[in-house]
Design a protein around this motif. Structure first.
Motif, PDB file in Angstrom:
ATOM      1  N   ALA A   1      59.717  60.385 -53.846  1.00  0.00           N
ATOM      2  CA  ALA A   1      59.136  61.010 -54.844  1.00  0.00           C
ATOM      3  C   ALA A   1      59.736  62.491 -55.206  1.00  0.00           C
ATOM      4  CB  ALA A   1      57.599  61.233 -54.480  1.00  0.00           C
ATOM      5  N   GLY A   2      60.641  62.909 -54.152  1.00  0.00           N
ATOM      6  CA  GLY A   2      61.058  64.147 -54.407  1.00  0.00           C
ATOM      7  C   GLY A   2      62.065  64.221 -55.646  1.00  0.00           C
ATOM      8  N   TRP A   3      62.748  63.197 -55.792  1.00  0.00           N
ATOM      9  CA  TRP A   3      63.752  63.151 -56.939  1.00  0.00           C
ATOM     10  C   TRP A   3      62.906  63.048 -58.025  1.00  0.00           C
ATOM     11  CZ3 TRP A   3      67.406  64.902 -54.937  1.00  0.00           C
ATOM     12  CH2 TRP A   3      68.153  64.648 -53.821  1.00  0.00           C
ATOM     13  N   HIS A   4      61.786  62.616 -58.222  1.00  0.00           N
ATOM     14  CA  HIS A   4      61.058  62.674 -59.548  1.00  0.00           C
ATOM     15  C   HIS A   4      60.677  64.305 -59.829  1.00  0.00           C
ATOM     16  CE1 HIS A   4      60.950  58.446 -60.057  1.00  0.00           C
ATOM     17  NE2 HIS A   4      60.153  58.302 -59.082  1.00  0.00           N
ATOM     18  N   VAL A   5      60.294  64.999 -58.523  1.00  0.00           N
ATOM     19  CA  VAL A   5      60.000  66.412 -58.794  1.00  0.00           C
ATOM     20  C   VAL A   5      61.337  67.139 -59.378  1.00  0.00           C
ATOM     21  CG1 VAL A   5      59.417  68.457 -57.546  1.00  0.00           C
ATOM     22  CG2 VAL A   5      58.312  66.411 -57.007  1.00  0.00           C
TER      23      VAL A   5
ATOM     24  N   ASP B   1      63.405  76.496 -60.501  1.00  0.00           N
ATOM     25  CA  ASP B   1      64.433  76.669 -59.358  1.00  0.00           C
ATOM     26  C   ASP B   1      63.827  75.958 -58.186  1.00  0.00           C
ATOM     27  OD1 ASP B   1      65.976  77.305 -57.086  1.00  0.00           O
ATOM     28  OD2 ASP B   1      66.435  79.428 -57.949  1.00  0.00           O
ATOM     29  N   PRO B   2      64.391  74.719 -57.792  1.00  0.00           N
ATOM     30  CA  PRO B   2      63.992  74.016 -56.419  1.00  0.00           C
ATOM     31  C   PRO B   2      63.769  74.738 -55.108  1.00  0.00           C
ATOM     32  CG  PRO B   2      66.342  73.578 -57.037  1.00  0.00           C
ATOM     33  CD  PRO B   2      65.622  74.313 -58.108  1.00  0.00           C
ATOM     34  N   SER B   3      64.107  76.056 -54.988  1.00  0.00           N
ATOM     35  CA  SER B   3      63.989  76.725 -53.913  1.00  0.00           C
ATOM     36  C   SER B   3      62.712  77.278 -54.123  1.00  0.00           C
ATOM     37  CB  SER B   3      64.972  78.148 -53.835  1.00  0.00           C
ATOM     38  OG  SER B   3      64.850  79.013 -54.935  1.00  0.00           O
ATOM     39  N   ARG B   4      62.015  77.183 -55.397  1.00  0.00           N
ATOM     40  CA  ARG B   4      60.678  77.832 -55.460  1.00  0.00           C
ATOM     41  C   ARG B   4      59.317  76.577 -55.219  1.00  0.00           C
ATOM     42  NH1 ARG B   4      60.218  80.904 -54.294  1.00  0.00           N
ATOM     43  NH2 ARG B   4      58.663  82.082 -55.500  1.00  0.00           N
ATOM     44  N   ILE B   5      59.883  75.555 -54.877  1.00  0.00           N
ATOM     45  CA  ILE B   5      59.005  74.302 -54.561  1.00  0.00           C
ATOM     46  C   ILE B   5      59.355  74.020 -53.121  1.00  0.00           C
ATOM     47  CG2 ILE B   5      58.729  72.136 -55.202  1.00  0.00           C
ATOM     48  CD1 ILE B   5      59.962  72.510 -57.968  1.00  0.00           C
ATOM     49  N   VAL B   6      58.250  73.715 -52.626  1.00  0.00           N
ATOM     50  CA  VAL B   6      57.866  73.174 -51.272  1.00  0.00           C
ATOM     51  C   VAL B   6      57.330  71.638 -51.475  1.00  0.00           C
ATOM     52  CG1 VAL B   6      56.407  73.073 -49.232  1.00  0.00           C
ATOM     53  CG2 VAL B   6      57.050  75.130 -49.883  1.00  0.00           C
TER      54      VAL B   6
ATOM     55  N   ALA C   1      69.255  65.649 -47.969  1.00  0.00           N
ATOM     56  CA  ALA C   1      69.800  65.648 -49.441  1.00  0.00           C
ATOM     57  C   ALA C   1      68.827  66.457 -50.245  1.00  0.00           C
ATOM     58  CB  ALA C   1      69.942  64.264 -49.845  1.00  0.00           C
ATOM     59  N   LEU C   2      67.472  66.331 -50.048  1.00  0.00           N
ATOM     60  CA  LEU C   2      66.609  67.393 -50.856  1.00  0.00           C
ATOM     61  C   LEU C   2      66.676  68.586 -50.288  1.00  0.00           C
ATOM     62  CD1 LEU C   2      63.303  64.897 -50.537  1.00  0.00           C
ATOM     63  CD2 LEU C   2      64.877  65.402 -52.375  1.00  0.00           C
ATOM     64  N   ALA C   3      66.900  69.067 -49.057  1.00  0.00           N
ATOM     65  CA  ALA C   3      66.931  70.389 -48.702  1.00  0.00           C
ATOM     66  C   ALA C   3      68.637  71.131 -49.403  1.00  0.00           C
ATOM     67  CB  ALA C   3      67.181  70.728 -47.342  1.00  0.00           C
TER      68      ALA C   3
ATOM     69  N   ASP D   1      66.067  76.796 -41.556  1.00  0.00           N
ATOM     70  CA  ASP D   1      65.857  77.780 -42.840  1.00  0.00           C
ATOM     71  C   ASP D   1      65.522  76.957 -44.184  1.00  0.00           C
ATOM     72  OD1 ASP D   1      68.172  76.852 -43.356  1.00  0.00           O
ATOM     73  OD2 ASP D   1      69.225  78.608 -43.818  1.00  0.00           O
ATOM     74  N   ARG D   2      65.106  75.742 -44.077  1.00  0.00           N
ATOM     75  CA  ARG D   2      64.745  75.049 -45.236  1.00  0.00           C
ATOM     76  C   ARG D   2      63.220  74.476 -44.790  1.00  0.00           C
ATOM     77  NH1 ARG D   2      66.021  77.536 -48.962  1.00  0.00           N
ATOM     78  NH2 ARG D   2      65.485  75.744 -50.059  1.00  0.00           N
TER      79      ARG D   2
END
Length: 322
Positions: free
Chosen positions: A185-189, A200-205, A220-222, A258-259
């Motif tokens: 589901a992360g790829w839908h996000v 920016d994906p760095s703003r999403i947990v 890959a998501l990280a 760190d991710r």
């Protein structure tokens, strides 16, 4: 340093300390609770129980808990204020909507349901929670929350995701998303919130990433910029303690300390579960990672410095980027 909104007021990001990024105080079904109040029992007892559990977490080292309880999960901030006033733990409240399929019926004939050019009132509601306060209180939300599970990006889910993204872009408030890593589901996000809405994906947990043992997918998501929520330690029904812990160890070995952020997705009380079933989840509580997970991973090559990175440095950096 940045200023972070908590239930008790603002704190400097440098004072967040050890932070559990996904824990609940209460998870409730409001229609049931309002119509069958005997299920809840004594308000005083429930609050006292929560106070005791949060004090235990504080003594274990916890200084901040992010509580992503939003509409759909029974958020009631006045009760959380009562709890927060009696504990030394910072509690970060959230705004958003939790659904796996449909938006609440309230929105059926409002906003874009009336036409694609009609603004979504969800956005204004979320922004008001962040900038003015929640439910008539002075408590301001410090996190945005939405969800996508195995059902995928249904119309209701995608609508909430877009509203959360828009509220983020207007306020800078970071986002946590309940995800289902088994269906990737992360790829839908990424598509909806990042590629199309501009977050920016760095703003999403990406919450509940630790439900998966597919370290290639998680890496890959990280690498795409997301923060991974390894945040369901203690929920060992469809997986095991060892599977969760070994996945964390492998991701640290690959260089992703760190991710990642850590939690248990626990609650002082959740009415989704018949109380007699709770003994089947003896490790599902706020201090499980301290009592069981950390000794296990330290024996297998993870360092205390890497644990501190996931508990302190990554949460602090995540909020400071706001």
């Amino acid at each position: 340093m940045s200023t972070i909104q908590t239930v008790g007021g603002t704190v400097d990001s440098g004072d967040l300390g050890i932070t559990l990024m996904h824990e609940h105080i209460f998870v409730l079904t409001p229609d049931i609770q309002q119509n069958y109040p005997d299920e809840w029992g004594s308000e005083e007892d429930r609050v006292a129980d929560a106070v005791g559990k949060l004090r235990k977490a504080y003594h274990a080292g916890v200084r901040t808990i992010v509580d992503p309880t939003v509409a759909g999960l029974g958020r009631y901030v006045p009760r959380i204020e009562r709890v927060a006033s009696q504990v030394p733990v910072n509690i970060v409240a959230a705004t958003g909507i939790y659904t796996y399929v449909d938006a609440p019926n309230f929105f059926m004939y409002r906003g874009p349901a009336l036409g694609p050019a009609v603004p979504d009132p969800m956005v204004d509601m979320f922004v008001r929670d962040i900038t003015e306060g929640i439910s008539g209180t002075s408590v301001k939300a410090g996190m945005l929350k939405c969800a996508i599970d195995h059902q995928g990006p249904t119309g209701g889910v995608e609508r909430v995701m877009r509203a959360v993204a828009k509220a983020h872009l207007m306020t800078g408030t970071p986002i946590t998303v309940h995800t289902h890593p088994g269906s990737e589901a992360g790829w839908h996000v990424k598509r909806v919130m990042c590629d199309e809405e501009g977050v920016d994906p760095s703003r999403i947990v990406l919450g509940h990433s630790g439900d998966s043992t597919d370290c290639g997918h998680l890496a890959a998501l990280a690498d795409a910029g997301f923060v991974l929520g390894m945040d369901r330690f203690g929920i060992n029904l469809e997986t095991t303690f060892e599977a969760r812990a070994d996945t964390l160890i492998e991701m640290v070995r690959r260089g992703y300390a760190d991710r990642m952020v850590l939690s248990q997705d626990a609650a002082c009380y959740i009415d989704w579960v018949e109380p007699s079933l709770m003994p089947a989840l003896p490790q599902w509580h706020y201090t499980h990672v301290f009592e069981d997970v950390f000794p296990y991973v330290l024996e297998r090559g993870v360092t205390q410095e890497q644990i501190d990175t996931m508990l302190v440095d990554v949460p602090r950096g995540f909020f400071e980027a706001s």
